[in-house]
Design a protein around this motif. Structure first.
Motif, PDB file in Angstrom:
ATOM      1  N   ALA A 167      40.609  56.377  44.610  1.00 56.97           N
ATOM      2  CA  ALA A 167      41.604  55.497  45.217  1.00 56.97           C
ATOM      3  C   ALA A 167      40.990  54.648  46.324  1.00 56.97           C
ATOM      4  O   ALA A 167      41.323  53.468  46.477  1.00 56.97           O
ATOM      5  CB  ALA A 167      42.768  56.321  45.764  1.00 56.97           C
ATOM      6  N   LEU A 168      40.077  55.234  47.086  1.00 53.22           N
ATOM      7  CA  LEU A 168      39.422  54.472  48.151  1.00 53.22           C
ATOM      8  C   LEU A 168      38.647  53.291  47.579  1.00 53.22           C
ATOM      9  O   LEU A 168      38.694  52.179  48.116  1.00 53.22           O
ATOM     10  CB  LEU A 168      38.479  55.390  48.942  1.00 53.22           C
ATOM     11  CG  LEU A 168      39.146  56.417  49.863  1.00 53.22           C
ATOM     12  CD1 LEU A 168      38.092  57.338  50.474  1.00 53.22           C
ATOM     13  CD2 LEU A 168      39.955  55.722  50.948  1.00 53.22           C
ATOM     14  N   ILE A 169      37.931  53.539  46.475  1.00 50.68           N
ATOM     15  CA  ILE A 169      37.170  52.456  45.852  1.00 50.68           C
ATOM     16  C   ILE A 169      38.112  51.425  45.244  1.00 50.68           C
ATOM     17  O   ILE A 169      37.886  50.217  45.371  1.00 50.68           O
ATOM     18  CB  ILE A 169      36.233  53.030  44.773  1.00 50.68           C
ATOM     19  CG1 ILE A 169      35.267  54.037  45.388  1.00 50.68           C
ATOM     20  CG2 ILE A 169      35.456  51.916  44.090  1.00 50.68           C
ATOM     21  CD1 ILE A 169      34.395  54.753  44.382  1.00 50.68           C
ATOM     22  N   LEU A 170      39.169  51.897  44.590  1.00 46.57           N
ATOM     23  CA  LEU A 170      40.114  50.981  43.959  1.00 46.57           C
ATOM     24  C   LEU A 170      40.787  50.075  44.985  1.00 46.57           C
ATOM     25  O   LEU A 170      41.015  48.889  44.724  1.00 46.57           O
ATOM     26  CB  LEU A 170      41.175  51.775  43.187  1.00 46.57           C
ATOM     27  CG  LEU A 170      40.711  52.442  41.882  1.00 46.57           C
ATOM     28  CD1 LEU A 170      41.791  53.367  41.342  1.00 46.57           C
ATOM     29  CD2 LEU A 170      40.343  51.389  40.844  1.00 46.57           C
ATOM     30  N   PHE A 171      41.109  50.615  46.147  1.00 46.59           N
ATOM     31  CA  PHE A 171      41.764  49.806  47.181  1.00 46.59           C
ATOM     32  C   PHE A 171      40.761  48.917  47.920  1.00 46.59           C
ATOM     33  O   PHE A 171      41.135  47.850  48.419  1.00 46.59           O
ATOM     34  CB  PHE A 171      42.485  50.707  48.190  1.00 46.59           C
ATOM     35  CG  PHE A 171      43.831  51.171  47.730  1.00 46.59           C
ATOM     36  CD1 PHE A 171      44.907  50.300  47.714  1.00 46.59           C
ATOM     37  CD2 PHE A 171      44.028  52.468  47.309  1.00 46.59           C
ATOM     38  CE1 PHE A 171      46.160  50.721  47.292  1.00 46.59           C
ATOM     39  CE2 PHE A 171      45.272  52.907  46.882  1.00 46.59           C
ATOM     40  CZ  PHE A 171      46.341  52.033  46.867  1.00 46.59           C
ATOM     41  N   ALA A 172      39.505  49.345  47.988  1.00 43.06           N
ATOM     42  CA  ALA A 172      38.515  48.613  48.781  1.00 43.06           C
ATOM     43  C   ALA A 172      38.237  47.221  48.218  1.00 43.06           C
ATOM     44  O   ALA A 172      38.165  46.238  48.973  1.00 43.06           O
ATOM     45  CB  ALA A 172      37.217  49.415  48.862  1.00 43.06           C
ATOM     46  N   LEU A 173      38.071  47.120  46.911  1.00 40.87           N
ATOM     47  CA  LEU A 173      37.729  45.828  46.311  1.00 40.87           C
ATOM     48  C   LEU A 173      38.850  44.791  46.465  1.00 40.87           C
ATOM     49  O   LEU A 173      38.590  43.656  46.885  1.00 40.87           O
ATOM     50  CB  LEU A 173      37.355  46.025  44.846  1.00 40.87           C
ATOM     51  CG  LEU A 173      36.013  46.737  44.609  1.00 40.87           C
ATOM     52  CD1 LEU A 173      35.852  47.118  43.141  1.00 40.87           C
ATOM     53  CD2 LEU A 173      34.855  45.856  45.060  1.00 40.87           C
ATOM     54  N   PRO A 174      40.101  45.114  46.127  1.00 41.11           N
ATOM     55  CA  PRO A 174      41.175  44.145  46.367  1.00 41.11           C
ATOM     56  C   PRO A 174      41.322  43.779  47.838  1.00 41.11           C
ATOM     57  O   PRO A 174      41.589  42.614  48.172  1.00 41.11           O
ATOM     58  CB  PRO A 174      42.422  44.866  45.844  1.00 41.11           C
ATOM     59  CG  PRO A 174      41.909  45.865  44.880  1.00 41.11           C
ATOM     60  CD  PRO A 174      40.591  46.310  45.436  1.00 41.11           C
TER      61      PRO A 174
ATOM     62  N   MET B  34      35.106  41.824  40.818  1.00 42.02           N
ATOM     63  CA  MET B  34      36.128  42.824  41.091  1.00 42.02           C
ATOM     64  C   MET B  34      36.749  43.390  39.820  1.00 42.02           C
ATOM     65  O   MET B  34      36.869  44.617  39.671  1.00 42.02           O
ATOM     66  CB  MET B  34      37.221  42.226  41.981  1.00 42.02           C
ATOM     67  CG  MET B  34      38.299  43.237  42.373  1.00 42.02           C
ATOM     68  SD  MET B  34      39.637  42.478  43.331  1.00 42.02           S
ATOM     69  CE  MET B  34      40.466  41.541  42.030  1.00 42.02           C
ATOM     70  N   VAL B  35      37.146  42.523  38.898  1.00 41.10           N
ATOM     71  CA  VAL B  35      37.838  42.991  37.691  1.00 41.10           C
ATOM     72  C   VAL B  35      36.971  43.932  36.855  1.00 41.10           C
ATOM     73  O   VAL B  35      37.421  45.030  36.490  1.00 41.10           O
ATOM     74  CB  VAL B  35      38.334  41.801  36.850  1.00 41.10           C
ATOM     75  CG1 VAL B  35      39.018  42.305  35.580  1.00 41.10           C
ATOM     76  CG2 VAL B  35      39.299  40.942  37.648  1.00 41.10           C
ATOM     77  N   PRO B  36      35.727  43.573  36.523  1.00 37.88           N
ATOM     78  CA  PRO B  36      34.920  44.519  35.732  1.00 37.88           C
ATOM     79  C   PRO B  36      34.614  45.817  36.465  1.00 37.88           C
ATOM     80  O   PRO B  36      34.572  46.884  35.843  1.00 37.88           O
ATOM     81  CB  PRO B  36      33.640  43.737  35.425  1.00 37.88           C
ATOM     82  CG  PRO B  36      33.601  42.614  36.400  1.00 37.88           C
ATOM     83  CD  PRO B  36      35.018  42.288  36.690  1.00 37.88           C
ATOM     84  N   LEU B  37      34.396  45.764  37.783  1.00 35.76           N
ATOM     85  CA  LEU B  37      34.114  46.997  38.524  1.00 35.76           C
ATOM     86  C   LEU B  37      35.321  47.927  38.537  1.00 35.76           C
ATOM     87  O   LEU B  37      35.189  49.140  38.363  1.00 35.76           O
ATOM     88  CB  LEU B  37      33.689  46.667  39.957  1.00 35.76           C
ATOM     89  CG  LEU B  37      32.289  46.060  40.114  1.00 35.76           C
ATOM     90  CD1 LEU B  37      31.995  45.778  41.579  1.00 35.76           C
ATOM     91  CD2 LEU B  37      31.223  46.978  39.530  1.00 35.76           C
ATOM     92  N   ILE B  38      36.507  47.368  38.721  1.00 31.95           N
ATOM     93  CA  ILE B  38      37.709  48.194  38.661  1.00 31.95           C
ATOM     94  C   ILE B  38      37.905  48.712  37.243  1.00 31.95           C
ATOM     95  O   ILE B  38      38.339  49.849  37.030  1.00 31.95           O
ATOM     96  CB  ILE B  38      38.929  47.394  39.146  1.00 31.95           C
ATOM     97  CG1 ILE B  38      38.824  47.150  40.657  1.00 31.95           C
ATOM     98  CG2 ILE B  38      40.230  48.133  38.823  1.00 31.95           C
ATOM     99  CD1 ILE B  38      39.935  46.333  41.247  1.00 31.95           C
TER     100      ILE B  38
END
Length: 239
Positions: free
Chosen positions: A20-27, A60-64
């Motif tokens: 979740a931390l990684i998912l929130f960090a990029l946006p 961002m999109v491919p990393l997520i």
């Protein structure tokens, strides 16, 4: 084809503390960059397209997608807990389909939605740039989720292979080698953005009809093959 219990377990795994931390960090980074750019340069259509295309869609999109797609099934295979799920009276295609829907939902939520917000921050959706890149992020999310979910069933190093694809193939070769762009999810998604945005701010090296066909083909084929691999895993475990 959709199992709520599998979905709940998958959401819980994907939205755990570390992921979740990684998912929130990029946006969050995208929105911060957008605010800074708007504050320093004002509303500029070309800059908006550069930020949304260069960071949101290309990075961002491919990393997520890597995080959501591989995380939907990879950890369960790695630690062996997939055996408990496979022991349940749930069809194998149902497991894959449910995990794919969850991965798509998470990828869209953490990529397409922030892209829309960033677009409105940057230039207020002038020339439909925010909508165009949001649509591109959404369709790319579907293909990435299916592709990286397949990676998760194929190898224990799915995240590594996913990052290589996302950062080396999509970002490096996809931007430098003309022939590689035809085989780029990013370029397929840009074809839709180009159709929506028009003008010269958004462009793709792939025609819209071909892009739609390739996006559909990759999504369907990756999903079917992932289901086949999961079925093979089950048979191996039963022998």
């Amino acid at each position: 084809m959709y199992n709520s219990t599998v979905a709940r377990l998958t959401y819980r795994a994907l939205l755990g503390r570390r992921r979740a931390l990684i998912l929130f960090a990029l946006p969050a980074l995208l929105l911060v960059i957008s605010l800074l750019v708007r504050t320093l340069t004002g509303a500029d259509d070309q800059i908006a397209a550069d930020v949304l295309g260069g960071f949101a869609l290309a990075t961002m999109v491919p990393l997520i997608g890597v995080i959501a797609g591989t995380g939907a099934i990879g950890p369960e295979i790695d630690d062996g807990s997939i055996v408990y799920l496979l022991a349940k009276p749930v069809k194998r295609p149902t497991i894959i389909f449910t995990k794919l829907i969850v991965a798509i939902g998470v990828t869209i939520a953490f990529s397409a939605v922030p892209t829309l917000l960033a677009g409105y921050i940057l230039n207020g959706n002038s020339q439909q740039i925010a909508i165009a890149y949001t649509a591109a992020a959404a369709v790319a999310s579907v293909a990435y989720a299916a592709l990286f979910l397949l990676f998760g069933t194929l190898t224990r190093h799915a995240v590594v292979f996913g990052l290589v694809y996302a950062l080396v193939w999509e970002s490096l070769f996809g931007s430098l080698v003309p022939g590689a762009r035809t085989l780029s999810v990013q370029q397929w998604a840009l074809a839709l953005a180009e159709k929506i945005g028009g003008g010269d701010l958004v462009s793709s090296d792939v025609g819209l009809s071909l892009a739609v066909a390739l996006l559909a083909a990759v999504t369907v084929c990756a999903t079917l093959y992932a289901g086949q691999k999961l079925r093979g895993l089950t048979l191996a475990g039963e022998e």
